[in-house]
Motif scaffolding. Structure first.
Motif, PDB file in Angstrom:
ATOM      1  N   UNK A  55      35.874  17.724  35.692  1.00 34.89           N
ATOM      2  CA  UNK A  55      36.375  18.982  35.153  1.00 34.89           C
ATOM      3  C   UNK A  55      36.419  18.862  33.630  1.00 34.89           C
ATOM      4  N   UNK A  56      35.600  19.661  32.939  1.00 34.09           N
ATOM      5  CA  UNK A  56      35.524  19.584  31.485  1.00 34.09           C
ATOM      6  C   UNK A  56      36.702  20.360  30.886  1.00 34.09           C
ATOM      7  N   UNK A  57      37.416  19.693  30.004  1.00 31.30           N
ATOM      8  CA  UNK A  57      38.659  20.237  29.447  1.00 31.30           C
ATOM      9  C   UNK A  57      38.354  21.264  28.347  1.00 31.30           C
ATOM     10  N   UNK A  58      37.828  22.417  28.768  1.00 30.52           N
ATOM     11  CA  UNK A  58      37.567  23.526  27.856  1.00 30.52           C
ATOM     12  C   UNK A  58      38.702  24.548  27.975  1.00 30.52           C
ATOM     13  N   UNK A  65      27.859  19.408  36.996  1.00 29.21           N
ATOM     14  CA  UNK A  65      27.016  19.010  38.129  1.00 29.21           C
ATOM     15  C   UNK A  65      25.723  18.390  37.605  1.00 29.21           C
ATOM     16  N   UNK A  66      25.119  17.546  38.423  1.00 30.21           N
ATOM     17  CA  UNK A  66      23.822  16.972  38.106  1.00 30.21           C
ATOM     18  C   UNK A  66      22.776  17.539  39.053  1.00 30.21           C
ATOM     19  N   UNK A  67      21.540  17.585  38.571  1.00 30.08           N
ATOM     20  CA  UNK A  67      20.384  17.886  39.416  1.00 30.08           C
ATOM     21  C   UNK A  67      19.577  16.597  39.503  1.00 30.08           C
ATOM     22  N   UNK A 150      17.775  14.852  36.433  1.00 35.58           N
ATOM     23  CA  UNK A 150      16.817  15.722  35.764  1.00 35.58           C
ATOM     24  C   UNK A 150      17.498  16.618  34.743  1.00 35.58           C
ATOM     25  N   UNK A 151      18.684  17.099  35.061  1.00 34.18           N
ATOM     26  CA  UNK A 151      19.441  17.962  34.159  1.00 34.18           C
ATOM     27  C   UNK A 151      20.878  18.037  34.635  1.00 34.18           C
ATOM     28  N   UNK A 152      21.742  18.581  33.788  1.00 35.07           N
ATOM     29  CA  UNK A 152      23.123  18.866  34.162  1.00 35.07           C
ATOM     30  C   UNK A 152      23.422  20.322  33.823  1.00 35.07           C
ATOM     31  N   UNK A 153      24.421  20.866  34.473  1.00 38.83           N
ATOM     32  CA  UNK A 153      24.882  22.210  34.168  1.00 38.83           C
ATOM     33  C   UNK A 153      26.359  22.307  34.524  1.00 38.83           C
ATOM     34  N   UNK A 154      27.004  23.354  34.048  1.00 39.29           N
ATOM     35  CA  UNK A 154      28.435  23.539  34.288  1.00 39.29           C
ATOM     36  C   UNK A 154      28.683  24.856  35.012  1.00 39.29           C
ATOM     37  N   UNK A 155      29.686  24.838  35.860  1.00 40.91           N
ATOM     38  CA  UNK A 155      30.124  26.026  36.596  1.00 40.91           C
ATOM     39  C   UNK A 155      31.593  26.248  36.279  1.00 40.91           C
ATOM     40  N   UNK A 156      31.996  27.474  35.965  1.00 41.09           N
ATOM     41  CA  UNK A 156      33.412  27.712  35.677  1.00 41.09           C
ATOM     42  C   UNK A 156      34.314  27.273  36.828  1.00 41.09           C
ATOM     43  N   UNK A 157      35.392  26.605  36.488  1.00 43.47           N
ATOM     44  CA  UNK A 157      36.364  26.196  37.506  1.00 43.47           C
ATOM     45  C   UNK A 157      36.846  27.406  38.293  1.00 43.47           C
ATOM     46  N   UNK A 158      37.016  28.534  37.627  1.00 44.30           N
ATOM     47  CA  UNK A 158      37.499  29.742  38.296  1.00 44.30           C
ATOM     48  C   UNK A 158      36.552  30.192  39.403  1.00 44.30           C
ATOM     49  N   UNK A 159      35.245  29.964  39.238  1.00 44.31           N
ATOM     50  CA  UNK A 159      34.276  30.332  40.283  1.00 44.31           C
ATOM     51  C   UNK A 159      34.445  29.433  41.504  1.00 44.31           C
ATOM     52  N   UNK A 160      34.655  28.153  41.259  1.00 46.97           N
ATOM     53  CA  UNK A 160      34.724  27.181  42.355  1.00 46.97           C
ATOM     54  C   UNK A 160      36.047  27.230  43.101  1.00 46.97           C
ATOM     55  N   UNK A 161      37.085  27.749  42.467  1.00 51.25           N
ATOM     56  CA  UNK A 161      38.398  27.811  43.125  1.00 51.25           C
ATOM     57  C   UNK A 161      38.683  29.192  43.698  1.00 51.25           C
ATOM     58  N   UNK A 182      27.980  26.125  51.472  1.00 48.87           N
ATOM     59  CA  UNK A 182      27.211  26.506  50.298  1.00 48.87           C
ATOM     60  C   UNK A 182      28.112  27.204  49.295  1.00 48.87           C
ATOM     61  N   UNK A 183      27.790  27.022  47.997  1.00 49.71           N
ATOM     62  CA  UNK A 183      28.490  27.710  46.907  1.00 49.71           C
ATOM     63  C   UNK A 183      27.437  28.171  45.898  1.00 49.71           C
ATOM     64  N   UNK A 184      26.907  29.374  46.043  1.00 44.28           N
ATOM     65  CA  UNK A 184      25.939  29.848  45.060  1.00 44.28           C
ATOM     66  C   UNK A 184      26.604  30.228  43.740  1.00 44.28           C
ATOM     67  N   UNK A 185      25.836  30.092  42.665  1.00 39.80           N
ATOM     68  CA  UNK A 185      26.360  30.453  41.342  1.00 39.80           C
ATOM     69  C   UNK A 185      25.225  31.014  40.503  1.00 39.80           C
ATOM     70  N   UNK A 186      25.424  32.209  39.962  1.00 42.31           N
ATOM     71  CA  UNK A 186      24.440  32.829  39.085  1.00 42.31           C
ATOM     72  C   UNK A 186      24.651  32.308  37.664  1.00 42.31           C
ATOM     73  N   UNK A 187      23.872  31.295  37.310  1.00 40.68           N
ATOM     74  CA  UNK A 187      23.976  30.665  36.003  1.00 40.68           C
ATOM     75  C   UNK A 187      23.361  31.587  34.949  1.00 40.68           C
TER      76      UNK A 187
END
Length: 216
Positions: A55-58, A65-67, A150-161, A182-187
């Motif tokens: 959890x990134x402290x923003x 997440x990693x790919x 291959x890459x990393x990306x971030x998903x808002x904590x609010x989306x996952x909770x 499954x947890x889809x996310x529109x990045x």
């Protein structure tokens, strides 16, 4: 949710009933199947592993997440948390998760505040995973291991909770249908991210623990 509230919820998550629960994810969703259709036979014993939920402290916190690279021998190209199997020098499951996070994405253990662990999660492919919740300093530098990530990306904590973002979807392999989390996310910075399988099952537990919901 304000910063003090989400921090408190993260710290409390591992102590909730949902956070402590041991889960057999594939069996929960597919009680009529003896094992995943991807496997030819049931593993003789579970393979232990640990993952870090970073959890990134923003100001508006995110989860990293990693790919996985297409050349990886297992779970190639899939979305996952940093993690892997234990080594003798690890200080338990938490030590494994911190070491793997440093090896895969370069997050130094000193930049992680460990907030707790979730109960053991058994995946359909024979892994028994301990998820470790870690608050990562916003200035932590990332250095990706090119062999694994291959890459990393971030998903808002609010989306996952948010409970409504967690789905169960039907899949088919070699003619056998089965269900997966499954947890889809529109990045906004890339194509749609589709988190599924064991990682999505851990996230479902994480969501329930964060909101202090009872386990399934």
């Amino acid at each position: 949710m304000s910063a003090p509230d989400w921090r408190a919820a993260l710290r409390a998550a591992s102590g909730t009933k949902a956070g402590r629960a041991e889960r057999r994810l594939f069996a929960e969703l597919n009680p009529d199947l003896p094992l995943s259709p991807i496997l030819e036979k049931k593993p003789a014993r579970p393979r232990p592993a640990s993952v870090l939920i970073p959890v990134i402290d923003r100001p508006a916190p995110t989860v990293l997440f990693t790919v996985r690279t297409p050349s990886m021998p297992s779970h190639a190209g899939q979305i996952s948390f940093p993690g892997g199997g234990p080594k003798p020098e690890d200080d338990g499951p938490v030590g494994t998760a911190l070491r793997e996070a440093e090896e895969e994405v370069g997050i130094a253990p000193g930049h992680v505040e460990v907030l707790g662990t979730l109960g053991l999660h058994h995946g359909g492919l024979g892994y028994a995973v301990t998820p470790v919740i870690g608050l990562v300093h916003v200035d932590a530098e990332l250095t990706l291991c090119p062999r694994e990530v291959a890459e990393v990306f971030e998903v808002p904590l609010a989306h996952l909770t948010e409970r409504r973002n967690h789905l169960i979807e039907r899949r088919r392999f070699n003619g056998t249908e089965y269900d997966m989390f499954a947890v889809p996310y529109d990045d906004p910075d890339a194509a749609r991210r589709h988190i599924w399988g064991l990682t999505a099952g851990i996230l479902e537990s994480f969501c329930r623990a964060f909101n202090d919901d009872p386990p399934r």
